[in-house]
Each structure stands twice: as C-alpha cells, then as structure tokens.
Design a protein around this motif. Structure first.
Motif, PDB file in Angstrom:
ATOM      1  N   ALA A  67     -10.543 -11.723   7.177  1.00  0.00           N
ATOM      2  CA  ALA A  67      -9.197 -11.651   7.757  1.00  0.00           C
ATOM      3  C   ALA A  67      -8.106 -12.132   6.814  1.00  0.00           C
ATOM      4  O   ALA A  67      -7.016 -12.489   7.256  1.00  0.00           O
ATOM      5  CB  ALA A  67      -9.139 -12.421   9.079  1.00  0.00           C
ATOM      6  N   LYS A  68      -8.378 -12.130   5.519  1.00  0.00           N
ATOM      7  CA  LYS A  68      -7.358 -12.483   4.530  1.00  0.00           C
ATOM      8  C   LYS A  68      -6.958 -11.233   3.757  1.00  0.00           C
ATOM      9  O   LYS A  68      -7.764 -10.323   3.559  1.00  0.00           O
ATOM     10  CB  LYS A  68      -7.869 -13.546   3.562  1.00  0.00           C
ATOM     11  CG  LYS A  68      -8.304 -14.842   4.245  1.00  0.00           C
ATOM     12  CD  LYS A  68      -7.150 -15.502   4.982  1.00  0.00           C
ATOM     13  CE  LYS A  68      -7.597 -16.784   5.665  1.00  0.00           C
ATOM     14  NZ  LYS A  68      -6.514 -17.402   6.469  1.00  0.00           N
ATOM     15  N   THR A  69      -5.716 -11.212   3.311  1.00  0.00           N
ATOM     16  CA  THR A  69      -5.198 -10.043   2.604  1.00  0.00           C
ATOM     17  C   THR A  69      -5.085 -10.320   1.121  1.00  0.00           C
ATOM     18  O   THR A  69      -4.594 -11.375   0.711  1.00  0.00           O
ATOM     19  CB  THR A  69      -3.816  -9.649   3.160  1.00  0.00           C
ATOM     20  OG1 THR A  69      -3.949  -9.329   4.547  1.00  0.00           O
ATOM     21  CG2 THR A  69      -3.258  -8.437   2.424  1.00  0.00           C
ATOM     22  N   ALA A  70      -5.572  -9.399   0.328  1.00  0.00           N
ATOM     23  CA  ALA A  70      -5.449  -9.473  -1.129  1.00  0.00           C
ATOM     24  C   ALA A  70      -4.594  -8.309  -1.613  1.00  0.00           C
ATOM     25  O   ALA A  70      -4.544  -7.249  -0.988  1.00  0.00           O
ATOM     26  CB  ALA A  70      -6.825  -9.432  -1.789  1.00  0.00           C
ATOM     27  N   THR A  71      -3.936  -8.508  -2.749  1.00  0.00           N
ATOM     28  CA  THR A  71      -3.098  -7.475  -3.355  1.00  0.00           C
ATOM     29  C   THR A  71      -3.723  -7.012  -4.657  1.00  0.00           C
ATOM     30  O   THR A  71      -4.146  -7.835  -5.478  1.00  0.00           O
ATOM     31  CB  THR A  71      -1.686  -8.010  -3.627  1.00  0.00           C
ATOM     32  OG1 THR A  71      -1.113  -8.479  -2.404  1.00  0.00           O
ATOM     33  CG2 THR A  71      -0.796  -6.926  -4.208  1.00  0.00           C
ATOM     34  N   LEU A  72      -3.814  -5.701  -4.835  1.00  0.00           N
ATOM     35  CA  LEU A  72      -4.344  -5.129  -6.070  1.00  0.00           C
ATOM     36  C   LEU A  72      -3.268  -4.264  -6.706  1.00  0.00           C
ATOM     37  O   LEU A  72      -2.653  -3.423  -6.025  1.00  0.00           O
ATOM     38  CB  LEU A  72      -5.590  -4.276  -5.800  1.00  0.00           C
ATOM     39  CG  LEU A  72      -6.902  -5.007  -5.499  1.00  0.00           C
ATOM     40  CD1 LEU A  72      -6.926  -5.531  -4.066  1.00  0.00           C
ATOM     41  CD2 LEU A  72      -8.097  -4.097  -5.720  1.00  0.00           C
ATOM     42  N   ASP A  73      -3.032  -4.484  -7.995  1.00  0.00           N
ATOM     43  CA  ASP A  73      -2.080  -3.671  -8.749  1.00  0.00           C
ATOM     44  C   ASP A  73      -2.831  -2.776  -9.715  1.00  0.00           C
ATOM     45  O   ASP A  73      -3.615  -3.256 -10.546  1.00  0.00           O
ATOM     46  CB  ASP A  73      -1.111  -4.572  -9.518  1.00  0.00           C
ATOM     47  CG  ASP A  73      -0.141  -5.299  -8.603  1.00  0.00           C
ATOM     48  OD1 ASP A  73       0.274  -4.692  -7.595  1.00  0.00           O
ATOM     49  OD2 ASP A  73       0.187  -6.468  -8.869  1.00  0.00           O
ATOM     50  N   PHE A  74      -2.585  -1.465  -9.610  1.00  0.00           N
ATOM     51  CA  PHE A  74      -3.233  -0.459 -10.448  1.00  0.00           C
ATOM     52  C   PHE A  74      -2.209   0.167 -11.386  1.00  0.00           C
ATOM     53  O   PHE A  74      -1.015   0.259 -11.054  1.00  0.00           O
ATOM     54  CB  PHE A  74      -3.840   0.648  -9.581  1.00  0.00           C
ATOM     55  CG  PHE A  74      -5.035   0.235  -8.780  1.00  0.00           C
ATOM     56  CD1 PHE A  74      -6.324   0.401  -9.290  1.00  0.00           C
ATOM     57  CD2 PHE A  74      -4.888  -0.317  -7.521  1.00  0.00           C
ATOM     58  CE1 PHE A  74      -7.434   0.023  -8.542  1.00  0.00           C
ATOM     59  CE2 PHE A  74      -5.983  -0.695  -6.768  1.00  0.00           C
ATOM     60  CZ  PHE A  74      -7.264  -0.530  -7.290  1.00  0.00           C
ATOM     61  N   PRO A  75      -2.665   0.655 -12.534  1.00  0.00           N
ATOM     62  CA  PRO A  75      -1.758   1.417 -13.403  1.00  0.00           C
ATOM     63  C   PRO A  75      -1.505   2.799 -12.815  1.00  0.00           C
ATOM     64  O   PRO A  75      -2.293   3.291 -11.995  1.00  0.00           O
ATOM     65  CB  PRO A  75      -2.537   1.510 -14.717  1.00  0.00           C
ATOM     66  CG  PRO A  75      -3.977   1.439 -14.305  1.00  0.00           C
ATOM     67  CD  PRO A  75      -4.011   0.512 -13.133  1.00  0.00           C
ATOM     68  N   PRO A  76      -0.430   3.463 -13.207  1.00  0.00           N
ATOM     69  CA  PRO A  76      -0.120   4.799 -12.658  1.00  0.00           C
ATOM     70  C   PRO A  76      -1.235   5.814 -12.850  1.00  0.00           C
ATOM     71  O   PRO A  76      -1.372   6.740 -12.039  1.00  0.00           O
ATOM     72  CB  PRO A  76       1.135   5.201 -13.437  1.00  0.00           C
ATOM     73  CG  PRO A  76       1.769   3.910 -13.843  1.00  0.00           C
ATOM     74  CD  PRO A  76       0.637   2.963 -14.109  1.00  0.00           C
ATOM     75  N   THR A  77      -2.062   5.648 -13.885  1.00  0.00           N
ATOM     76  CA  THR A  77      -3.140   6.620 -14.121  1.00  0.00           C
ATOM     77  C   THR A  77      -4.179   6.609 -13.009  1.00  0.00           C
ATOM     78  O   THR A  77      -4.955   7.552 -12.873  1.00  0.00           O
ATOM     79  CB  THR A  77      -3.835   6.316 -15.464  1.00  0.00           C
ATOM     80  OG1 THR A  77      -4.246   4.936 -15.481  1.00  0.00           O
ATOM     81  CG2 THR A  77      -2.912   6.583 -16.638  1.00  0.00           C
ATOM     82  N   ALA A  78      -4.202   5.548 -12.209  1.00  0.00           N
ATOM     83  CA  ALA A  78      -5.189   5.467 -11.117  1.00  0.00           C
ATOM     84  C   ALA A  78      -4.798   6.321  -9.919  1.00  0.00           C
ATOM     85  O   ALA A  78      -5.654   6.702  -9.117  1.00  0.00           O
ATOM     86  CB  ALA A  78      -5.363   4.016 -10.684  1.00  0.00           C
ATOM     87  N   ILE A  79      -3.525   6.617  -9.783  1.00  0.00           N
ATOM     88  CA  ILE A  79      -3.056   7.364  -8.615  1.00  0.00           C
ATOM     89  C   ILE A  79      -3.501   8.822  -8.739  1.00  0.00           C
ATOM     90  O   ILE A  79      -3.284   9.465  -9.764  1.00  0.00           O
ATOM     91  CB  ILE A  79      -1.527   7.282  -8.494  1.00  0.00           C
ATOM     92  CG1 ILE A  79      -1.058   5.825  -8.632  1.00  0.00           C
ATOM     93  CG2 ILE A  79      -1.076   7.877  -7.163  1.00  0.00           C
ATOM     94  CD1 ILE A  79      -1.745   4.856  -7.702  1.00  0.00           C
ATOM     95  N   GLY A  80      -4.102   9.320  -7.712  1.00  0.00           N
ATOM     96  CA  GLY A  80      -4.584  10.701  -7.714  1.00  0.00           C
ATOM     97  C   GLY A  80      -5.940  10.869  -8.359  1.00  0.00           C
ATOM     98  O   GLY A  80      -6.447  11.993  -8.461  1.00  0.00           O
ATOM     99  N   ALA A  81      -6.557   9.756  -8.781  1.00  0.00           N
ATOM    100  CA  ALA A  81      -7.873   9.837  -9.435  1.00  0.00           C
ATOM    101  C   ALA A  81      -9.021   9.679  -8.439  1.00  0.00           C
ATOM    102  O   ALA A  81     -10.180   9.583  -8.851  1.00  0.00           O
ATOM    103  CB  ALA A  81      -7.985   8.777 -10.526  1.00  0.00           C
ATOM    104  N   LYS A  82      -8.699   9.620  -7.132  1.00  0.00           N
ATOM    105  CA  LYS A  82      -9.686   9.506  -6.063  1.00  0.00           C
ATOM    106  C   LYS A  82     -10.458   8.191  -6.118  1.00  0.00           C
ATOM    107  O   LYS A  82     -11.618   8.121  -5.686  1.00  0.00           O
ATOM    108  CB  LYS A  82     -10.664  10.691  -6.078  1.00  0.00           C
ATOM    109  CG  LYS A  82      -9.998  12.037  -5.857  1.00  0.00           C
ATOM    110  CD  LYS A  82     -11.008  13.170  -5.799  1.00  0.00           C
ATOM    111  CE  LYS A  82     -10.326  14.503  -5.567  1.00  0.00           C
ATOM    112  NZ  LYS A  82     -11.294  15.624  -5.532  1.00  0.00           N
ATOM    113  N   LEU A  83      -9.815   7.157  -6.652  1.00  0.00           N
ATOM    114  CA  LEU A  83     -10.415   5.836  -6.627  1.00  0.00           C
ATOM    115  C   LEU A  83     -10.304   5.258  -5.217  1.00  0.00           C
ATOM    116  O   LEU A  83      -9.411   5.604  -4.454  1.00  0.00           O
ATOM    117  CB  LEU A  83      -9.721   4.896  -7.608  1.00  0.00           C
ATOM    118  CG  LEU A  83      -9.718   5.257  -9.091  1.00  0.00           C
ATOM    119  CD1 LEU A  83      -9.004   4.181  -9.882  1.00  0.00           C
ATOM    120  CD2 LEU A  83     -11.140   5.434  -9.596  1.00  0.00           C
ATOM    121  N   GLN A  84     -11.230   4.338  -4.896  1.00  0.00           N
ATOM    122  CA  GLN A  84     -11.161   3.624  -3.640  1.00  0.00           C
ATOM    123  C   GLN A  84     -11.390   2.135  -3.884  1.00  0.00           C
ATOM    124  O   GLN A  84     -12.069   1.748  -4.831  1.00  0.00           O
ATOM    125  CB  GLN A  84     -12.225   4.129  -2.658  1.00  0.00           C
ATOM    126  CG  GLN A  84     -12.049   5.579  -2.249  1.00  0.00           C
ATOM    127  CD  GLN A  84     -13.147   6.027  -1.303  1.00  0.00           C
ATOM    128  OE1 GLN A  84     -13.066   5.810  -0.107  1.00  0.00           O
ATOM    129  NE2 GLN A  84     -14.170   6.653  -1.843  1.00  0.00           N
TER     130      GLN A  84
END
Length: 918
Positions: free
Chosen positions: A554-571
């Motif tokens: 029940a705790k929230t974490a924040t993950l920051d990805f580089p723009p290359t990750a968007i649209g790469a179907k990562l989860q």
C-alpha cells in the motif's frame, strides 16, 4: 458529456437543506441511466430529486409536482433552470398544469412564459408527470438540446393502474425513462434533508415492482430446456457467463450453478434480450424461445424485425413463425433489431433505439476477445453496447458438461441471485453486526467474483456504476482486510477470502482506497532515490529484469524512465509470486499478488496492496539498449548479481537490507527466496557457481546456446498453485523446498532433483513429448544428466525410484500387464530413455534435440510422433530400434519397422529382448 459532480454542485449551489415538508408525499425515483445522478437522497436512502442527460439535452426530475411549486424549493428551482438552459438567454416555458410554478417564478423575478404549449423556440419546458400526450415531442425536445423540468409522483397512480405497470406505463416515465430516471410506486420519505457537499450515491436497490416472473413466463412459454451448445454438428458453441448488474436486468437462462447465459432487461422505453453466444440465436432447438423473445421485446405489439446479415438461421426461424423480418442494418421503423455483439459500430444508434422504445436481441461470446486483451467487460464491443443496459458478457466460459440446461420454473429463475441485491443485503448485514453468516459468506464470494468483473465497467463520471464501487468500498472498510499467512490460513469459501479478493480489486481501480488501507505489515524504511540500469535487449520471450528494490504494501513509488522507453511495450511489475490461488481450498497468502503497469509516460507512480519486489518487464524481442530508471519511494532488497556485487559488501551490508524477499542472480538463472534465508548463505558465490554449472548442463543436453535468451527464474512461495514445484516462468517452488535450491552442501552429498526436473519441463518440446505419457518422464533426463555430470551423483542416488531393483520391477510389472501405453508414465516412461542412454551415452540425445529444433514437418498425433522419434534415434545410433520400442508398447507402424530393419543392423544388446517372448 456532462460531469455529474460539477452538475450536482451547480444544482445545489447555496442550498443547505431540502425541506420536503407540507401536504404532499413524494414517491421514490429509480435511477438506471449511465448519465443519471441523484440530487436529493433522503436519510433512508430514497432518491427524491434526480437529473440526467439525454441526447444533447438535460432533465431534472422531482418526485412530486409540489417540489416544483412550493416556495422552500425556489433556490433549487432557479439553479435547475439555469442548469437546464442551453444558453443563458434561452426562454423558459411552463405548462398550464404548473401554473403555480410560473406565478412563483414571475413574482421572484424569473422570466418565464406561463401556460405555454411546447415549442421549439423554448430552451426549457416545465411540466408535471401525469399526461403522456406530449411524451414523444418532449423526448425529441430534450434530444435536440433543450431542458426539461418535470415533477410528479406515481404511488397514487399505481392504486388504479397497478404498481407493476408504473415503470413501463406511468405517463412521466414515457419521457424521463429515456434518461434512465423512473417514477416508482414506492412512497418517499418526508423530512428536512441536509445537502451533502459531495454528490450522494445512487442506492444499490430501488424496488421497481416490475413483475419479472410474468416476463419469464412469456419468454419461457413452451420452453423446457436450452441447447446451450447450439446445433452445429461441426463444433459445440461455448457460451460465456453473463454478468447481470442492472436494476432492471434479470437472468433468463441459467445453469445448475445459477450462472446466466441468457439475460433480459428493461431500459428507457425499450427492452433487451442477450445471449452469451450467437449460436443461441440461430439454433433450431431454440425456436420457441426466440419467437417468445421477439414477442416480449415488442410487448406483444408486433412490428418489423431487422436482422443483421450474419444471422441467416435466425431469419429462417422467424420467417417460419410468420414474424415480419428482413435483413437490414438498424433503421427507422423497426420494432426489434437482431445483431451479434462483435461490433459496436451502431452503438449510439442502438442506445437511442432501445431508449425510445425499440427491442434489441443480441448475442455473442467474449472469451476469445479476452485472450489477447486485458478486460472483456471494458473493451469488448458488445459490452460497449450492453453495459448501459445492465448486462455484460464476461470473458469467462461456462463450464457445462451436459448438452442442455433445463429452462426451469420462471419463479425460480426470477428469484435467483442478483448482484446488486446480494451486495445490498451484505451491506445491511455488515452494518447490523459486522458478522457474516454462512449464507452471507456464500453471497460475498459470489459478489467478489462478480465485482472482479464489474469493476472493469468504465465508471468515471457514471454514478450508476461508481455507486456500486463505493458500496463495495464500504463493505471492505467496515469488515477490514483479513490477515492471511502460513500460520493463519483462511478457507477459500470464507468471508475472509472474499474480502481479500474485494480489497485487491478495489485497490487496483480506486487509487484513493490506498489511503483507507490500514497498516498491513511493519513499516519499511524508504531508500534514497536509486538510478539503476536495465538491460533492455531481450532475444527471448517476455523477461523480468530485477531492480533490487521492494515496494512495501500500500505504498507508492515513483519511477522515472527516459523517453526511449515510451512506446517500447515495457511494463512495471510489483511482486514475483505469480501463481493465482483462486481455486485453492485454503489460502496461506492472498490469491493474487502481482500487479503490472504499462510504461506510457516518463514518470509513473505505482503501488500494490500486498507490495512486492519491483521489476521492469521486457516484451519479446525487445531491442532497447541499456536503460536508466530512477526509483523513488521504494525499499532496498538483498540482491546479489554474480560478477557485479562485491562479496564483502554483500556480507556487511546488502544482505541486511530490510525487504522480506531476496534475489541471487547468475548468467542463466535467478533465485528468489526469503531474505532471512539469504542472510544465512555464507557464500553466495559458491551457490551461484554451482547453479551456473547446472544451467550449462541444461543447455548442453537441450542443444541450445550456453547463454539462455532470458535467465530462468526459481521463485519460492508460501503457497503455489499446484504441487511442490512447477515449471514455467518463473518456476515456482514451495518455500519449504529451499534446501533443494540453496543448500550446496546437500547438492554434492545427495544431489538435487526437483528444481532440475522443472528446468527439464521448460526444455520439453511438443515435437518429441508424447502427452500424457512422457510429460513427467523426459523432463527427468535433465535431472539425471545434471546430477551425474555436475554434482557427481549417480542416478540411483539422485532419486530413490531409480534404484536398480525398482527399475527392474517396474519393467517386469509393465510387461506383465501387457505393455499398454495407458500404464506408460512417469518413471516407467523414463526407463526406455535411460536404457538408451546407458547403451549409447548422452551424445545421441544432444544431437537429436538439435535436429528437432530445425525440423518443421512434425506430425500432430502421438502415434506418428513416436514413430518419428524411433526413426530418428535409430538413425543417431545406427541400430534398428524398432523391436526395442515395440517391446515397450509403442505403436510402431509396419512400414517404419520394415524401413528400420532394412536400413540398420539389429541391436544385439537390446535390454528388452528378454521380454519379447513373454
């Protein structure tokens, strides 16, 4: 579309309370429309004022005409008129029946046109609910973007016309029902009711008084059973399960376990019948029901039936019954429209058609849609049509062994389980004493199952659906989230198990719920932000990449990805205990513990009710390079990666990180187990070196490259879905099997069998696995090979069933019983493979597995595949192995026997030759 909460705020602006007092008694309003919302709800939960949208226009509905004419309601009426106006200058007309309203408004400076007939020039029209002369014109007026203010009560009308007819025949309902608002025969509460700041919820259940038993008598007239698999001899239709969730929806065809495959509903001025497979709309055996359905949909008035081109047999059935019908898309003039649920191209037209009095007969299954898609309830085209009507086709198949289901007595079907009714009863039960009785527990489990499906109905700004969400939240809040562990298991059919499911489902769709969740476990310290580098290249199937981080429950974490990750179907994945325990009889942990989020933005906030290790999931054939990910708000987990982690730092610091689960990784395998166990491992290098050698042996025997496309994983769990261990990605093992995974000393003393057995399963291929005979046999080749070549443990010591005298006895028993393939399984089925290995070594296996990887002409059936194996192995060892396999009862074909006999010399040392005379 309007925002109901913003609209509510506009309608009650400046109003502290509603004084429903005076010489009048309101009725109760029923809200079913997805655009309908309550404005005034009494203290006993009755809706007395409601609003809705239809087409481009709006309506405000009061449960008595006095609410539109008494001075205490004037502030509300001013708000209502402003909200209803399509423009600030739009004129307001008042029907002569509300002469007192026009006088009150005019005397208070509100410009209205008194005693007006309905005209297109008006922006808002005010009228009572007792005359349906203008019903058609009023519906068109609203649809074209105008406003309607209407008031009345139906309980008095019901005295002379019957309470069962109010929903369908009361004059006001012929107008307001198109917006999903109905006057009912129920008397409403009088009193002084405070106005809450937040819009109140729609009651789960409002008594509608419809006689669904009478409806079912019409629908089931002359019907004794349903052929639920259709009439097509080429293949059985498999219906899906229907979720009946609307107040005016009800089941029509149900299985013995009360799961619906046929449903019906009233909506607006129209009616709907739903089948959970289109074959039910075309089977000749369903003729009586289909004819009944058309007659019910038209309320016995007849009219033209339009049928989509794909339902050819339905046309023949209706034509035979002399029902006027034609192949057509939905068009004006039809009484009923019949279609499948596989397209929503006509969705808006269908909604309008049914709302204004049309009948809809629709069918289709959603389980095929579900396989590549996350949610059938949300995304399936048919449900985009049907959710509005209170019925959904789930992605679950109906497991019905018989070919037909009894139609049953109408009363029994009518009184069967209904989602909203059961949930309402549970709320009352919990409010009364917080103790759930056995019947309530049974209902709670069914509610949990249905809510897991219902929760995917898009509910944003749709009070009819979000109110159900809030009701479930209230039940879980009052009951609390149960504790479950190996020391405190719960039965799967208990209230506790149902509450675990409900809590998980709610948490995943209502982020605000996490603030209501009590502390589940000890507090974990939050680590400083960590930037880790993920290997984004993946040549194999979907792969998890470990982060070395843990997200507490029940705790929230924040993950920051580089723009290359968007649209790469990562989860992003939280949790590694991926077995679903929903079918277990007893739970030692929550049934579902893994949650995933698609990476759609550079910054993501993720959370899970149960917490878990944090992973980045790569899709198959991912070509991303090294990828930086910054993680904030997570906890450090013990994580050792061979070749990167410093052993001294591991011993002094890393192994003491606070997360409850740890991971040890080498090139081809990752081990996940409790952190306490990791801290007791004095030399992780020795353990990982040993596993590295085992994995090289696994690869060598399988004849695959020494570096796996993705590392295998073994995850230990307090409870797994079946067995002591099972194959897959990851391989799952009971936590009590830790010694077989981590005790290197025991490895070299007595071997380790189970984990390598599962790794062998992962190497089995359909081309040479003869299910069900060899599925639990050939995987053991890897156990034997790795134990002997890496750990130096002979086969008879690696597993007790491989002691020579037991092997000999199995052969003798098998031959004595006629060498039948039905007995060819597990260690009996392993024996011929061992005999071949002992005669010819491991090299033939390595070579034959390599050949199978490039072979494309693999036959589909076991008999042909077994003949192919016998032929290919004979080729490898240059011996005629036909007699050997025939002695084992393999179905060697005459032509293959002849081919092998003429191609290769006999195998003089054949160990089965002694049995061929028996």
């Amino acid at each position: 579309l309007m925002d109901p909460r913003t609209s509510y705020a506009s309608l009650v602006k400046g109003i502290q309370s509603f004084q429903v007092k005076g010489d009048f008694n309101p009725c109760e309003l029923l809200l079913t429309g997805d655009q309908a919302f309550p404005v005034l709800v009494s203290t006993n939960g009755q809706v007395l004022i409601a609003a809705s949208q239809y087409g481009k226009g709006r309506m405000v509905v009061a449960a008595h005409e006095s609410i539109l004419q008494l001075p205490q309601f004037l502030p509300f009426l001013k708000n209502a008129l402003e909200w209803l106006k399509p423009s600030s200058t739009a004129p307001v007309g008042v029907h002569p029946s509300l002469h007192t309203l026009s006088e009150m408004l005019l005397s208070n400076g509100v410009k209205v046109q008194a005693d007006m007939t309905l005209a297109d020039s008006l922006g808002v029209y005010c009228i009572d609910a007792y005359d349906d002369t203008l019903a058609e014109d009023l519906v068109l007026f609203i649809k074209n973007g105008k406003g309607l203010l209407i008031g009345g009560q139906a309980w008095y009308w019901s005295y002379t016309h019957g309470a069962k007819k109010v929903v369908t025949a009361f004059p006001g309902n012929k107008v307001t029902s198109v917006g999903g608002v109905y006057f009912t025969a129920n008397e409403g509460q009088n009193g002084d009711f405070p106005v809450p700041k937040e819009m109140p919820s729609i009651p789960l259940i409002t008594r509608h008084r419809l006689n669904t038993e009478e409806d079912l008598k019409i629908l089931l007239n002359g019907v004794t059973q349903f052929n639920i698999h259709g009439d097509n001899p080429a293949g059985r239709a498999i219906p899906a399960r229907l979720l009946i969730h609307g107040t005016l929806a009800f089941p029509v065809g149900i299985t013995d376990s009360h799961l619906a495959f046929l449903g019906a509903a009233y909506y607006g001025r129209g009616r709907v019948v739903v089948a959970s497979h289109e074959a039910l709309l075309e089977a000749a055996s369903m003729e009586a029901f289909l004819v009944n359905a058309i007659r019910w949909l038209t309320d016995g008035k007849g009219g033209m039936v339009g049928i989509t081109q794909s339902l050819q047999n339905l046309y023949s059935i209706l034509n035979k019954a002399t029902i006027p019908c034609a192949f057509t898309n939905l068009k004006h003039g039809l009484a009923v429209y019949c279609c499948t649920a596989y397209s929503d191209a006509e969705r808006e037209k269908i909604h309008e058609f049914v709302s204004e009095g049309g009948g809809l007969l629709i069918g289709g299954q959603a389980w095929i849609y579900r396989y590549p898609n996350a949610s059938a309830i949300k995304g399936y085209p048919g449900n985009k049509i049907l959710n509005k009507f209170g019925i959904a086709i789930t992605g679950e198949t109906l497991d019905v062994s018989s070919e037909s289901c009894p139609a049953g007595e109408a009363g029994n079907v009518a009184l069967s389980y209904h989602f909203r009714k059961a949930l309402s009863q549970l709320k009352e039960c919990v409010h009364d004493n917080h103790i759930l009785q056995p019947k309530s527990c049974s209902d709670l489990n069914r509610v949990a199952q249905d809510f897991a499906a219902f929760v995917d109905v898009p509910a944003a700004n749709l009070p009819a659906f979000s109110s159900v969400h809030m009701a479930i939240v209230e039940v879980v809040q009052l009951c609390g989230i149960p504790d479950v562990s190996a020391h405190k298991p719960v039965k799967s059919n208990s209230a506790e198990a149902a509450l675990l499911n409900l809590a998980w489902t709610i948490y995943n769709i209502l982020p605000a719920f996490q603030h209501l969740v009590p502390s589940l476990v000890e507090t974990f310290p939050t680590a400083a932000p960590q930037t880790i580098w993920i290997n984004g290249k993946n040549d194999g199937p979907e792969a998890w990449r470990s982060t070395g981080m843990y997200i507490p429950p029940a705790k929230t974490a924040t993950l920051d990805f580089p723009p290359t990750a968007i649209g790469a179907k990562l989860q992003v994945q939280i949790g590694c205990h991926s077995d679903n325990l929903s079918k277990a009889k007893k739970l030692r942990r929550p049934p579902v513990m893994v949650r995933r989020f698609e990476v759609k933005s550079c910054r993501m906030e993720v959370s899970s009710l149960w917490g878990g290790l944090l992973y980045i999931v790569l899709p198959e054939k991912s070509s991303l390079g090294s990828l930086p990910v910054t993680i904030k708000g997570a906890t450090l987990a013990p994580y050792y990666k061979q070749g990167e982690t410093n052993l001294d730092f591991w011993k002094s610091t890393i192994c003491h990180y606070p997360a409850p689960w740890a991971e040890l990784e080498t090139e081809n395998i990752i081990l996940t187990f409790p952190s306490d166990e990791a801290r007791s491992i004095s030399d992780p290098e020795l353990l990982l070196n040993t596993w590295a050698q085992i994995m090289k042996a696994v690869a060598k025997l399988a004849s695959i490259p020494p570096v796996f496309p993705r590392p295998e994983r073994i995850v230990t769990d307090v409870q797994i879905s079946h067995g002591w261990m099972h194959a897959g990605y990851p391989i799952m093992a009971d936590v009590r099997a830790l010694q077989e995974i981590t005790d290197v000393q025991a490895f070299f003393a007595k071997g380790t069998w189970g984990p390598i057995h599962e790794l062998g399963h992962n190497q089995q291929r359909e081309a040479w696995d003869f299910w069900p005979h060899t599925s639990e046999a050939t995987c053991n080749l890897w156990s034997v090979y790795a134990n002997e070549t890496v750990l130096n443990i002979p086969r008879h010591k690696a597993h007790p069933d491989l002691k020579p005298h037991l092997r000999q006895k199995r052969i003798q028993d098998y031959i004595r019983n006629g060498a039948q393939l039905k007995d060819f399984e597990v260690f009996t089925a392993l024996e011929p493979y061992l005999q071949l290995q002992e005669a010819f070594g491991w090299e033939p296996y390595i070579r034959i597995f390599a050949k199978y990887q490039t072979k494309t002409d693999i036959p589909p059936d076991n008999k042909s595949k077994m003949n192919l194996w016998a032929e290919m192995f004979s080729q490898q060892v240059q011996k005629n192995l036909g007699p050997f396999f025939k002695a084992w009862g393999w179905p060697i074909k005459v032509e293959i026997s002849h081919k092998l006999a003429t191609s290769y010399p006999p195998w003089a040392e054949d160990p089965m030759s002694q049995y061929r005379c028996c």
